[in-house]
Motif scaffolding. Structure first.
Motif, PDB file in Angstrom:
ATOM      1  N   ILE A 241       2.808  -8.791  -2.024  1.00 25.01           N
ATOM      2  CA  ILE A 241       2.707  -7.408  -1.581  1.00 25.01           C
ATOM      3  C   ILE A 241       3.186  -6.520  -2.729  1.00 25.01           C
ATOM      4  O   ILE A 241       4.344  -6.599  -3.145  1.00 25.01           O
ATOM      5  CB  ILE A 241       3.566  -7.165  -0.319  1.00 25.01           C
ATOM      6  N   ARG A 242       2.264  -5.698  -3.256  1.00 23.41           N
ATOM      7  CA  ARG A 242       2.549  -4.933  -4.465  1.00 23.41           C
ATOM      8  C   ARG A 242       3.631  -3.878  -4.240  1.00 23.41           C
ATOM      9  O   ARG A 242       4.551  -3.733  -5.014  1.00 23.41           O
ATOM     10  CB  ARG A 242       1.271  -4.265  -4.960  1.00 23.41           C
ATOM     11  N   GLU A 243       3.517  -3.091  -3.180  1.00 23.63           N
ATOM     12  CA  GLU A 243       4.510  -2.032  -2.956  1.00 23.63           C
ATOM     13  C   GLU A 243       4.806  -1.857  -1.471  1.00 23.63           C
ATOM     14  O   GLU A 243       4.026  -2.306  -0.621  1.00 23.63           O
ATOM     15  CB  GLU A 243       4.041  -0.714  -3.565  1.00 23.63           C
ATOM     16  N   VAL A 244       5.912  -1.207  -1.205  1.00 24.11           N
ATOM     17  CA  VAL A 244       6.402  -1.077   0.166  1.00 24.11           C
ATOM     18  C   VAL A 244       5.330  -0.528   1.105  1.00 24.11           C
ATOM     19  O   VAL A 244       5.188  -0.976   2.242  1.00 24.11           O
ATOM     20  CB  VAL A 244       7.648  -0.155   0.191  1.00 24.11           C
ATOM     21  N   ALA A 245       4.536   0.422   0.588  1.00 24.62           N
ATOM     22  CA  ALA A 245       3.527   1.080   1.430  1.00 24.62           C
ATOM     23  C   ALA A 245       2.446   0.105   1.895  1.00 24.62           C
ATOM     24  O   ALA A 245       1.699   0.411   2.830  1.00 24.62           O
ATOM     25  CB  ALA A 245       2.895   2.233   0.655  1.00 24.62           C
ATOM     26  N   ASP A 246       2.345  -1.072   1.246  1.00 21.42           N
ATOM     27  CA  ASP A 246       1.258  -2.006   1.582  1.00 21.42           C
ATOM     28  C   ASP A 246       1.533  -2.883   2.804  1.00 21.42           C
ATOM     29  O   ASP A 246       0.620  -3.529   3.318  1.00 21.42           O
ATOM     30  CB  ASP A 246       0.952  -2.925   0.387  1.00 21.42           C
ATOM     31  N   TRP A 247       2.793  -2.943   3.240  1.00 24.63           N
ATOM     32  CA  TRP A 247       3.117  -3.865   4.345  1.00 24.63           C
ATOM     33  C   TRP A 247       2.324  -3.545   5.607  1.00 24.63           C
ATOM     34  O   TRP A 247       1.799  -4.446   6.264  1.00 24.63           O
ATOM     35  CB  TRP A 247       4.616  -3.854   4.656  1.00 24.63           C
ATOM     36  N   ASP A 248       2.235  -2.243   5.954  1.00 21.94           N
ATOM     37  CA  ASP A 248       1.533  -1.871   7.190  1.00 21.94           C
ATOM     38  C   ASP A 248       0.090  -2.358   7.167  1.00 21.94           C
ATOM     39  O   ASP A 248      -0.388  -2.973   8.122  1.00 21.94           O
ATOM     40  CB  ASP A 248       1.544  -0.342   7.365  1.00 21.94           C
TER      41      ASP A 248
END
Ligand code: TXA
Ligand code: MG
Length: 339
Positions: A241-248
């Motif tokens: 997962i590249r960045e926090v925003a991608d989890w959703d």
């Protein structure tokens, strides 16, 4: 064969098994190793067989004292002295040119060099001293699987195939040692595998250190033969997962495709998706040393939980993050979740 669990009280017995040419898994500060007498060709051959390891992939020789190395090395390089002083016992493996014929070919994979390290684990240092011989030790997992960070992981992979496991609880670092090649004076010190000792801390002690080109560009053939094989991979596909925003989006994508989703991430992320996913806590506060300690155990645990895919948190590639991201990239086959 019954695989025995050895403890503090039975180290002598474990050492006798090593002397008799048997295999004993041993704890270190990095991961558990699969031990055999490095001077016994038959015993070393068994290590390859039991792991299912390609025979051109040389092994690390573990010593209990830096002096042990000097018997084998040809032209001991001056730069090794401060390294040994600072980092041994510890997660730094040094590659030296070796004298001809002093180690069986199966140990060196037929190379004119060999890898040495003094692990920072009191029980294992006692085991080596009691055996009276250096001990080879690849990670004590089935080849291709995540390296074992507990005696239970070793037991899971190798029970019935080896004489025993010397148990010392979970390993504190969680990924393998840094492999530093000192065998070519012209090239200078070259990191072949990032690990528990960081590039920055090596540079602080000896000045310039370079990275093997293969660690920089994927197209070059690796100099450490072991780096070219599929590694550290659980059964389920792994996506970074590249960045926090991608989890959703990652979780939503998995749900939309009817997947049983495993997450290896910070506790805060697991809490957010507790209903939709099976989580294994990587960290409690996004700290890279804790993530490194838990990476392999987490991949194994999510495999046991039979998830269809695993999403894993990434870290910046400096300090210990270089070793963490190196292992994670291999486990993931370089794949990121892409929106
Ligand atoms: O932390 C560790 O290093 C663990 C613990 C058990 O000590 N051991 C470990 O061993 O990771 P293994 O066999 O899984 O990894 C040894 C690495 C491989 O990538 C191998 O190709 C490389 O070291 N290597 C060994 N001898 C070499 C040599 N002469 N030249 C270049 N690379 C070498
Ligand atoms: Mg290994």
């Amino acid at each position: 064969m019954e695989t025995k669990i050895y403890t503090d009280d039975s180290i002598k017995e474990a050492a006798q098994q090593i002397q008799a040419g048997e295999l004993i898994a041993f704890p270190t500060e990095t991961v558990y190793g699969l031990g055999a007498d490095a001077t016994n060709e038959g015993a070393v051959k068994q290590v390859y067989q039991v792991k299912g390891r390609p025979s051109d992939n040389p092994l690390i020789v573990h010593v209990s004292d830096p002096e042990m190395v000097k018997d084998f090395v040809d032209n001991f390089p001056e730069v090794a002295n401060p390294l040994i002083e600072h980092f041994w016992p510890g997660p730094l493996t040094l590659i030296f040119s070796v004298k001809e014929g002093v180690l069986p070919n199966v140990v060196t994979g037929g190379l004119s060099t060999a890898a040495f390290r003094m692990p920072n684990n009191e029980k294992t240092l006692r085991l080596i001293r009691a055996a009276g011989v250096p001990i080879v030790g690849p990670s004590a997992n089935t080849s291709g699987k995540p390296s074992p960070t507990t005696a239970q992981h070793v037991y899971h992979d190798l029970s019935g195939k080896i004489k025993g496991v010397l148990d010392d609880g979970p390993t504190p670092i969680g990924v393998e040692s840094t492999v530093l090649d000192l065998s070519d004076p012209e090239a200078g010190p070259v990191i072949l595998r990032p690990g528990g000792v960081t590039l920055e801390s090596l540079q602080a002690v000896i000045g310039p250190v370079t990275l093997d080109r293969h660690l920089v560009t994927e197209s070059e053939a690796p100099k450490a033969p072991g780096m070219k094989y599929k590694h550290y991979a659980p059964n389920a596909p792994v996506y970074m997962i590249r960045e926090v925003a991608d989890w959703d989006q990652a979780v939503a994508w998995g749900m939309a495709n009817g997947k049983k989703i495993g997450l290896l991430a910070d506790q805060s992320i697991l809490t957010r998706f507790a209903k939709e996913t099976i989580g294994y806590p990587l960290t409690s506060n996004h700290e890279v040393a804790e993530a490194t300690r838990n990476l392999f155990a987490g991949l194994r645990a999510l495999d046991e939980a039979k998830v269809d895919l695993i999403f894993v948190e990434t870290f910046p590639e400096d300090g210990l993050g270089m070793a963490y991201m190196n292992r994670l990239n291999k486990a993931a086959g370089q794949k990121y979740f892409e929106k």
